[in-house]
Design a protein around this motif. Structure first.
Motif, PDB file in Angstrom:
ATOM      1  N   THR A   1       0.911  -1.365  -0.070  1.00  9.65           N
ATOM      2  CA  THR A   1       0.135  -0.166  -0.098  1.00  9.65           C
ATOM      3  C   THR A   1       0.799   1.174  -0.136  1.00  9.65           C
ATOM      4  OG1 THR A   1      -0.161  -0.284   2.324  1.00  9.65           O
ATOM      5  CG2 THR A   1      -2.059  -0.878   1.325  1.00  9.65           C
ATOM      6  N   ARG A   2       2.092   1.010   0.551  1.00  6.38           N
ATOM      7  CA  ARG A   2       3.096   2.196   0.710  1.00  6.38           C
ATOM      8  C   ARG A   2       3.886   2.407  -0.597  1.00  6.38           C
ATOM      9  NH1 ARG A   2       5.656   0.169   6.039  1.00  6.38           N
ATOM     10  NH2 ARG A   2       4.620  -1.547   5.049  1.00  6.38           N
ATOM     11  N   VAL A   3       4.033   1.247  -1.424  1.00  7.83           N
ATOM     12  CA  VAL A   3       4.616   1.363  -2.584  1.00  7.83           C
ATOM     13  C   VAL A   3       3.758   1.611  -3.802  1.00  7.83           C
ATOM     14  CG1 VAL A   3       6.605   0.278  -4.198  1.00  7.83           C
ATOM     15  CG2 VAL A   3       6.276  -0.094  -1.570  1.00  7.83           C
ATOM     16  N   GLU A   4       4.022   2.948  -4.554  1.00  4.97           N
ATOM     17  CA  GLU A   4       3.040   3.185  -5.472  1.00  4.97           C
ATOM     18  C   GLU A   4       3.274   2.466  -6.840  1.00  4.97           C
ATOM     19  OE1 GLU A   4       1.437   7.064  -8.040  1.00  4.97           O
ATOM     20  OE2 GLU A   4       2.408   7.393  -5.978  1.00  4.97           O
ATOM     21  N   HIS A   5       4.866   2.566  -7.331  1.00  5.23           N
ATOM     22  CA  HIS A   5       4.938   1.684  -8.358  1.00  5.23           C
ATOM     23  C   HIS A   5       5.496   0.324  -7.925  1.00  5.23           C
ATOM     24  CE1 HIS A   5       3.909   4.998 -10.921  1.00  5.23           C
ATOM     25  NE2 HIS A   5       4.634   5.765 -10.147  1.00  5.23           N
ATOM     26  N   GLY A   6       5.299  -0.742  -8.197  1.00  8.91           N
ATOM     27  CA  GLY A   6       5.850  -1.966  -7.728  1.00  8.91           C
ATOM     28  C   GLY A   6       7.570  -2.056  -8.038  1.00  8.91           C
ATOM     29  N   LYS A   7       8.348  -2.534  -6.939  1.00  8.17           N
ATOM     30  CA  LYS A   7       9.667  -2.573  -7.086  1.00  8.17           C
ATOM     31  C   LYS A   7       9.977  -3.854  -7.652  1.00  8.17           C
ATOM     32  CE  LYS A   7      13.529  -2.255  -4.158  1.00  8.17           C
ATOM     33  NZ  LYS A   7      13.986  -3.523  -3.965  1.00  8.17           N
TER      34      LYS A   7
END
Ligand SMILES: Nc1nc2c(ncn2[C@@H]2O[C@H](COP(=O)(O)OP(=O)(O)OP(=O)(O)O)[C@@H](O)[C@H]2O)c(=O)[nH]1
Ligand SMILES: [Mg+2]
Length: 323
Positions: A26-32
């Protein structure tokens, strides 16, 4: 059964695919990106094993595949490497790539090891900030295996000359001996141990040669490759001419067959031995032989184990000189 050549197919393992995966939260907008690398494929490795004597096993099994690498997975997990495939061959096996005819390796020493097919690299995962890659295929090859025994001394001569009798008297070998030609159908190795000299050498008895052996007559000359690597040849002549041949002619025929097979073999150091000297005919023939060829010749009776000590001494002396 003595088998001295084989064709096999080897295939190394393919590399595992790199993984394409993204860490999301939820805190990572673009997937790493977090896809792990694929594991490398296993190699096919050939190993010279002194406990194996023939290529017989390769009559039954011709395909050897190594394991492929596993695919990478998410969370940066790399795939496991594929396991290598080990092929055990006798010491003295020559490995040739059939498609090019090129020599890959002469496995002439115990524990010699060679990679005959290289495993494919694993593909990189996308965690390295690139597109995930597919694994590379493993190498694949058709190979010819050709066994050339490793012996120090080789015995050549006509069938029935007494080659097997000789090796049975001077070494630990126990070959079949009989009064008909071509009793020996495959090479035999024996170890000669000389306690007082503290020396040891390996001697090879091969099937008899006849005129036209290089054209395939008799058992042909295909076994001569087994004495190609020896340091010395014992040229054994039935001096009694038991089979009705002339010993002088026998000597010339064998030499010309050696020459037809290979120049190197013809040039190899030869120790001439007159066998069956216990028979009266031999005592007559040897006089003619000596007059005609004027070469040093050892007179023995393999059957009665006479004259063998001087012969062994000469062989040992030649080793000392060639070192
Ligand atoms: N009289 C006599 N006979 C011998 C002697 N050496 C060998 N023989 C006999 O000769 C025959 C052939 O002997 P082998 O040792 O089998 O001969 P080979 O050269 O190995 O023959 P192949 O294997 O057929 O090529 C046998 O009957 C032996 O007993 C010898 O010194 N004197
Ligand atoms: Mg024999």
């Amino acid at each position: 059964m003595f088998i001295d050549s084989a064709k096999i197919h080897v295939k190394a393992g393919s590399g595992g695919n790199g993984c394409n995966s993204y860490f999301r939260d939820t805190r990572v907008e673009h997937g790493k990106p977090n896809g792990g690398d694929g594991g490398d494929g296993g190699n096919v490795i050939m190993l010279a094993d002194p406990s194996i004597y023939t290529l017989l096993d390769f009559q039954y099994q011709r395909h050897f595949n190594a394991e492929s690498g596993n695919n990478g997975s998410s969370n940066d997990k790399s795939g496991a490497r594929g396991r290598d495939r080990i092929i055990r061959v006798p010491v003295g096996t020559v490995v040739i790539d059939l498609s090019t005819g090129c020599l890959i390796r002469d496995m002439d020493a115990s524990e010699t090891e060679v990679v005959v097919a290289q495993g494919g690299h694993g593909g990189q995962g996308n965690s390295r900030k690139r597109e995930a890659e597919a694994g590379k295929p493993g190498e694949e090859r058709e190979l010819e295996l050709n066994l050339k025994l490793i012996a120090d001394v080789g015995i050549v001569g006509f069938p029935n000359a007494g080659k097997s009798t000789l090796i049975s008297k001077i070494s630990n070998a126990t070959p079949k001996i009989a009064s008909y030609p071509f009793t020996t159908k495959a090479p035999t190795l024996g170890v000669v141990r000389r306690e007082d000299e503290d020396s040891e050498f390996i001697i090879a008895d091969i099937p008899g040669l006849i005129q036209g052996a290089h054209l395939g007559r008799g058992l042909g000359d295909k076994f001569l490759k087994h004495v190609e690597r020896t340091k010395i040849l014992i040229h054994l002549i039935d001096m009694a001419g038991v089979d009705g041949r002339d010993p002088c002619q026998d000597y010339q025929v064998i030499n010309s067959e050696l020459k037809s097979f290979s120049k190197d073999l013809a040039k190899k150091k030869q120790i001439l031995v007159a066998n069956k000297m216990d028979l009266d005919a031999a005592k007559e023939h040897i006089k003619i032989f000596k007059k005609r060829f004027k070469r040093k010749i050892f007179e023995v009776s393999a059957l009665e184990a006479k004259g063998l000590e001087a012969l062994l001494e000469e062989i040992t002396k030649n080793f000392k000189n060639s070192r």
